[in-house]
Design a protein around this motif. Structure first.
Motif, short mmCIF file in Angstrom:
data_model
loop_
_atom_site.label_atom_id
_atom_site.label_comp_id
_atom_site.label_asym_id
_atom_site.label_seq_id
_atom_site.Cartn_x
_atom_site.Cartn_y
_atom_site.Cartn_z
N GLN A 149 -0.82 -2.79 -7.86
CA GLN A 149 -0.54 -1.20 -7.51
C GLN A 149 0.92 -1.12 -8.10
OE1 GLN A 149 0.09 0.79 -3.24
NE2 GLN A 149 -2.02 0.13 -3.73
N ARG A 150 1.03 0.32 -8.41
CA ARG A 150 2.26 0.61 -9.13
C ARG A 150 3.32 0.72 -8.10
NH1 ARG A 150 2.36 3.06 -14.09
NH2 ARG A 150 0.48 3.18 -15.15
N PRO A 151 4.68 0.23 -8.33
CA PRO A 151 5.69 0.50 -7.25
C PRO A 151 6.07 1.87 -6.93
CG PRO A 151 6.60 -0.06 -9.37
CD PRO A 151 5.00 -0.31 -9.48
N GLY A 152 6.12 2.07 -5.82
CA GLY A 152 6.52 3.34 -5.03
C GLY A 152 5.33 4.44 -5.29
N ILE A 153 4.14 4.02 -5.63
CA ILE A 153 3.12 5.03 -5.93
C ILE A 153 2.55 5.56 -4.48
CG2 ILE A 153 1.23 3.36 -5.77
CD1 ILE A 153 1.51 6.37 -7.95
N LEU A 198 -5.20 3.74 -1.82
CA LEU A 198 -4.10 2.92 -1.77
C LEU A 198 -4.15 1.49 -0.95
CD1 LEU A 198 -1.76 5.77 -1.35
CD2 LEU A 198 -1.94 4.32 -3.25
N ASP A 199 -5.41 1.34 -0.55
CA ASP A 199 -5.47 0.09 0.37
C ASP A 199 -6.37 -0.90 -0.32
OD1 ASP A 199 -5.85 -2.03 2.23
OD2 ASP A 199 -6.48 -0.81 3.87
N TYR A 200 -5.85 -2.01 -1.01
CA TYR A 200 -7.03 -2.64 -1.86
C TYR A 200 -7.78 -3.63 -0.91
CZ TYR A 200 -4.90 -1.28 -6.22
OH TYR A 200 -4.15 -0.64 -7.24
N GLY A 302 -12.93 2.11 -5.11
CA GLY A 302 -12.02 2.62 -4.07
C GLY A 302 -12.29 3.78 -3.51
N MET A 303 -13.32 4.64 -4.13
CA MET A 303 -13.92 5.87 -3.60
C MET A 303 -15.41 5.58 -3.13
SD MET A 303 -14.04 9.95 -5.18
CE MET A 303 -12.17 9.37 -5.70
#
Length: 548
Positions: A149-153, A198-200, A302-303
């Motif tokens: 996941q991208r930092p700060g995303i 955002l929750d892997y 994710g969706m």
């Protein structure tokens, strides 16, 4: 609204986007459409093309890309070409520096990369808005894909959503269009989707669930997660080597028969929709990969969409109606599953559905009509005061993507015939499942409960009958509206009698000499005539133009 200096960049970005589209034909058409205005024009070419809108959303950032993808399920607001462009909207962001990737993985897993993996490729396989994927090899020798996941995303998404929600609150509070659009509902759904994506760990669970549901399909693969190497920000899963399904070369399509593969893909999605109620909700070609062994991998979970038991029944009947090209049956199903407003025009809706179904009855996969048909039905429903459930939008989006994939692999494929065949098979399986011991036991328990309660209920009914306390409440008509109608009729009759009496009195006064004259006639008679004329005109106007 708290417009602080650190928020100015976000407001500036949003306002610059709105200034471009605020007076555009596209937004004006959409607003008229939302307000059900008679002046709304038919959808046509606009100053901003679908491709330009997609590029503008990409420039706005990942939150707006996700918003565009969500708007692709709102056929009541946007023309077909824009819906298609938005449904395939994908992001292409700069890669995360490897040093940052290494830091995130080591913080999440609590162990050095060199100790977790035999090898870890520094160059990513893919990069998207939420994260990027790297190829790696576990200590066991297993090749895996690691999504970081991208930092700060998370903060960026939440900040952008807060900005959008502030603007939406203002629009809903101060404009009718904002209320009609349902801006708050759209953003609430976007926030829910983003929190899930955002929750892997949630995505890993989705992969496991879909893998179990589709285990009988030997041509389909759902890469499974590696639990010990997965956290909420790092997802490690099996690596499958393949490429985007619509990037297959023409030569390879000529050499291979993809009909069995398409058959299995369609059956698997029908099973997800009407049997499992757990659906991969974003099957655009970028998430469907063709592997080297001629199998299909379903990527990026994710969706997902989850349908209730009742909704599965509705969608099953809807798909059967589509497969039979039965416009009347489809209209019945859509009306039964929808909320109807006070301004519903059911007859017009039925007519439009029948025309749509008839016009698309002989289409093949290359015409890509099935998904479009559902989108058009959704728009017709919105225009006729009918609120279809969001699940129909989701189904339309899924079929729109399926149409695109099938049209590429097998242009002459008859999707409706395939739906008809598989629906029969699934119905048979459904009936068999309902005869399982646990289902029969559930029915027996309900029957037992009914038998146990029946004597007590009968006793209460007979006791109330004996005491003359038995009452029936019937909601047949709106009593107030009924009495108001009678009162209006009585008022009309009374006013009509008064007008007639004034005319008759005026006529009688015409023969009575009077020093007060108007235009040479007795003044009082003329006044009565004029009052009667004004009252008569007013009564005629209200009867012709005001009364329901």
């Amino acid at each position: 609204m708290s417009i602080l200096p650190e928020n100015l960049a976000r407001y500036q970005k949003f306002l610059s986007f709105m200034l471009k589209y605020w007076n555009s034909d596209l937004l004006n058409e959409t607003a008229s459409n939302a307000m059900d205005e008679e002046t709304a024009r038919s959808f046509q070419d606009y100053e901003q093309t679908p491709e330009e809108l997609v590029e503008d959303l990409k420039q706005m950032g990942p939150t707006y890309i996700k918003l565009g993808q969500l708007l692709s399920t709102r056929p009541d607001l946007l023309p077909d070409r824009y819906l298609e462009a938005l449904s395939s909207l994908q992001d292409d962001l700069p890669t995360i520096p490897y040093a940052k990737v290494q830091e995130i993985i080591e913080n999440e897993l609590g162990i050095k990369i060199s100790k977790s993996f035999n090898s870890f490729e520094e160059e990513p396989l893919a990069s998207a808005s939420i994260g990027q994927v790297h190829l790696a090899e576990l200590r066991s020798g297993k090749t895996v894909a690691v999504k970081v996941q991208r930092p700060g995303i998370r903060k960026k998404f939440m900040d952008d959503l807060d900005t959008l929600e502030e603007m939406a609150d203002l629009a809903v509070k101060h404009t009718e269009v904002g209320k009609k659009y349902g801006f708050n509902d759209v953003l609430a759904e976007l926030r829910r989707i983003m929190l899930h994506e955002l929750d892997y760990l949630r995505e890993a669970n989705n992969l496991v669930t879909l893998g179990i549901n589709l285990k009988d399909y030997r041509r389909l693969i759902v890469p499974q997660p590696i639990p010990d190497y997965t956290t909420s920000r790092v997802l490690t899963m099996e690596y499958v080597k393949g490429k985007k399904i619509t990037s297959v070369s023409p030569l390879k399509k000529t050499e291979n028969d993809y009909l069995p593969l398409v058959d299995e893909l369609i059956e698997a999605y029908l099973k997800q929709i009407v049997s499992d109620g757990f659906v991969h909700a974003d099957p655009h070609p970028g998430n469907i990969h063709l592997l080297e062994n001629e199998k299909i991998a379903l990527m990026d979970l994710g969706m997902v969409a989850q349908f209730s038991k009742q909704m599965k029944e509705h969608l099953l009947r809807l798909l059967l109606g589509l497969s039979k090209n039965d416009g009347e049956e489809i209209a019945d199903i859509l009306l039964n599953m929808s909320d109807l407003t006070d301004h519903v025009t059911e007859k017009e809706f039925r007519r439009e559905i029948s025309i749509m179904v008839q016009e698309s009855s002989n289409s093949t996969a290359k015409d890509m009509q099935t998904g479009k048909l559902l989108i058009q039905m959704n728009r017709s429903a919105a225009m006729n005061g009918i609120h279809l459930p969001v699940e129909v939008n989701i189904l339309g989006k899924i079929l729109l993507n399926m149409d695109q994939i099938i049209a590429f692999l097998a242009p002459e494929y008859d999707l409706r015939e395939a739906v008809r065949k598989y629906m029969s098979k699934l119905l048979q399986n459904k009936m068999v499942n309902e005869l399982k011991p646990e289902e029969i036991f559930s029915v027996l328990l309900d029957s037992k409960k009914l038998v146990e309660n029946l004597p007590d209920r009968l006793d209460k009914i007979t006791e109330n009958l004996a005491r003359n306390n038995f009452r029936l409440q019937i909601d047949a008509i709106d009593e107030k509206r009924f009495t108001d109608g009678f009162q209006k009729v009585a008022n009309r009759i009374t006013l009509g009698l008064i007008i007639a009496a004034m005319i008759m009195g005026a006529a009688m006064l015409m023969s009575v000499p009077s020093p007060f004259t108007i235009f040479g006639y007795p003044g009082l008679a003329i006044i009565f005539f004029m009052l009667a004329a004004v009252a008569g005109i007013y009564l005629s106007y209200t009867i012709l133009f005001k009364d329901e």
